[in-house]
Each structure stands twice: as structure tokens, then as C-alpha cells.
Design an enzyme around this catalytic site. Sequence first.
Site, mmCIF file in Angstrom:
data_model
loop_
_atom_site.group_PDB
_atom_site.id
_atom_site.type_symbol
_atom_site.label_atom_id
_atom_site.label_comp_id
_atom_site.label_asym_id
_atom_site.label_seq_id
_atom_site.Cartn_x
_atom_site.Cartn_y
_atom_site.Cartn_z
ATOM 1 N N CYS A 147 -52.155 27.550 25.084
ATOM 2 C CA CYS A 147 -53.006 26.406 24.791
ATOM 3 C C CYS A 147 -52.152 25.418 23.992
ATOM 4 O O CYS A 147 -51.860 25.649 22.822
ATOM 5 C CB CYS A 147 -54.219 26.894 23.994
ATOM 6 S SG CYS A 147 -55.420 25.633 23.639
ATOM 7 N N CYS A 160 -37.642 17.325 21.086
ATOM 8 C CA CYS A 160 -36.218 17.502 21.393
ATOM 9 C C CYS A 160 -35.888 17.500 22.886
ATOM 10 O O CYS A 160 -34.722 17.660 23.255
ATOM 11 C CB CYS A 160 -35.712 18.793 20.749
ATOM 12 S SG CYS A 160 -36.346 20.293 21.536
ATOM 13 N N CYS A 184 -40.401 19.468 25.509
ATOM 14 C CA CYS A 184 -40.795 19.247 24.123
ATOM 15 C C CYS A 184 -40.714 17.748 23.824
ATOM 16 O O CYS A 184 -39.691 17.112 24.094
ATOM 17 C CB CYS A 184 -39.874 20.024 23.195
ATOM 18 S SG CYS A 184 -40.199 19.742 21.443
ATOM 19 N N CYS A 195 -36.302 23.464 18.677
ATOM 20 C CA CYS A 195 -36.463 22.687 17.438
ATOM 21 C C CYS A 195 -37.532 23.235 16.490
ATOM 22 O O CYS A 195 -37.694 22.731 15.387
ATOM 23 C CB CYS A 195 -36.770 21.225 17.760
ATOM 24 S SG CYS A 195 -38.415 20.922 18.436
ATOM 25 N N CYS A 209 -41.494 25.445 19.981
ATOM 26 C CA CYS A 209 -40.308 25.196 20.792
ATOM 27 C C CYS A 209 -39.145 26.015 20.224
ATOM 28 O O CYS A 209 -38.860 25.943 19.029
ATOM 29 C CB CYS A 209 -39.983 23.706 20.774
ATOM 30 S SG CYS A 209 -38.408 23.287 21.547
#
Length: 144
Positions: free
Chosen positions: A122, A52, A49, A100, A97
Site C-alpha cells: 500500500c 531518488c 522512487c 534512499c 526505498c
Amino acid sequence: MTYPDQRTDQEWQAVLNKEQFRILRQKGTEAPGTGEYDKHMPDSGVYTCAGCNAPLYKANHKFKSGCGWPAYYDSIPGAVTRHTDSTFGMQRTEIVCSSCGGHLGHVFKGEGYNTPTDERHCVNSISLKFSKDDPVDDGSKAKA
């Protein structure tokens, strides 16, 4: 839904650039074919991510879909949370995610890709970072 990383918008703006903030925190989308990882096809490594740094996707789960965004047939277990997205007069499955809550993109099922899951995650490139070193050891690597 709440996530372990509970930063405020102001805290996110201090660590993300404007485009990352627009996509990760405001659920935006980058233009197709413009992302850094669309055609990026490493044999190993992990995508994390961009907000984070939580590990999200293994490089060997990435495939060429031709959709204009990075495509993965599966995520690292528990790394991605799915939500129903009813914007734009249609029903899609948003993926974020799990650490976060940052917007990654959408997942589509049943499109006929020759992958183990018949899913296409995607994902906006700007929502990701890549590391050639895989911090997610699933135990399949030989120990030195």
C-alpha cells in the site's frame, strides 16, 4: 539502517516539494483516494522512487485493491526494504526505498487478494513517479 543515497534533510528539501518531503522523509501518509496513481492502471512501465528515481514496482504487479492507495503484490527484487512500524498502537510492516530510505507506505499480508504473493504493498502515490519505459529489463523481452 543506512542507505546508499545519504542526502541530508536540507538537500532533500531542495529537491522535494513540501508534501513529498512530509511523506518520503517524515513518514507521512496522503489521504486515501487523492493520489495520482491510485486508479492508474498501465499495462507496462515502472514506478520509481519520487526522491531518488530508483525503480521500485513494475506496472504489471499493480492491482485494484480498493484501499484508496496504489497497491502492488510485489516489488522489484531488492528495491524495497521492510521495517517493523509500531506507531499508533499497532504493529505494521513499513516499506521504504532501498536506495534512499524514503517512506513508501506499508505492506499487508494474508488479506485474501487473488495475487501471486497474497501481499498488498500500500504505497503513497506521492512517493512514486511513473515511466512508461521500463528501465528494469528482466531478460524476458525479445531483443531487436
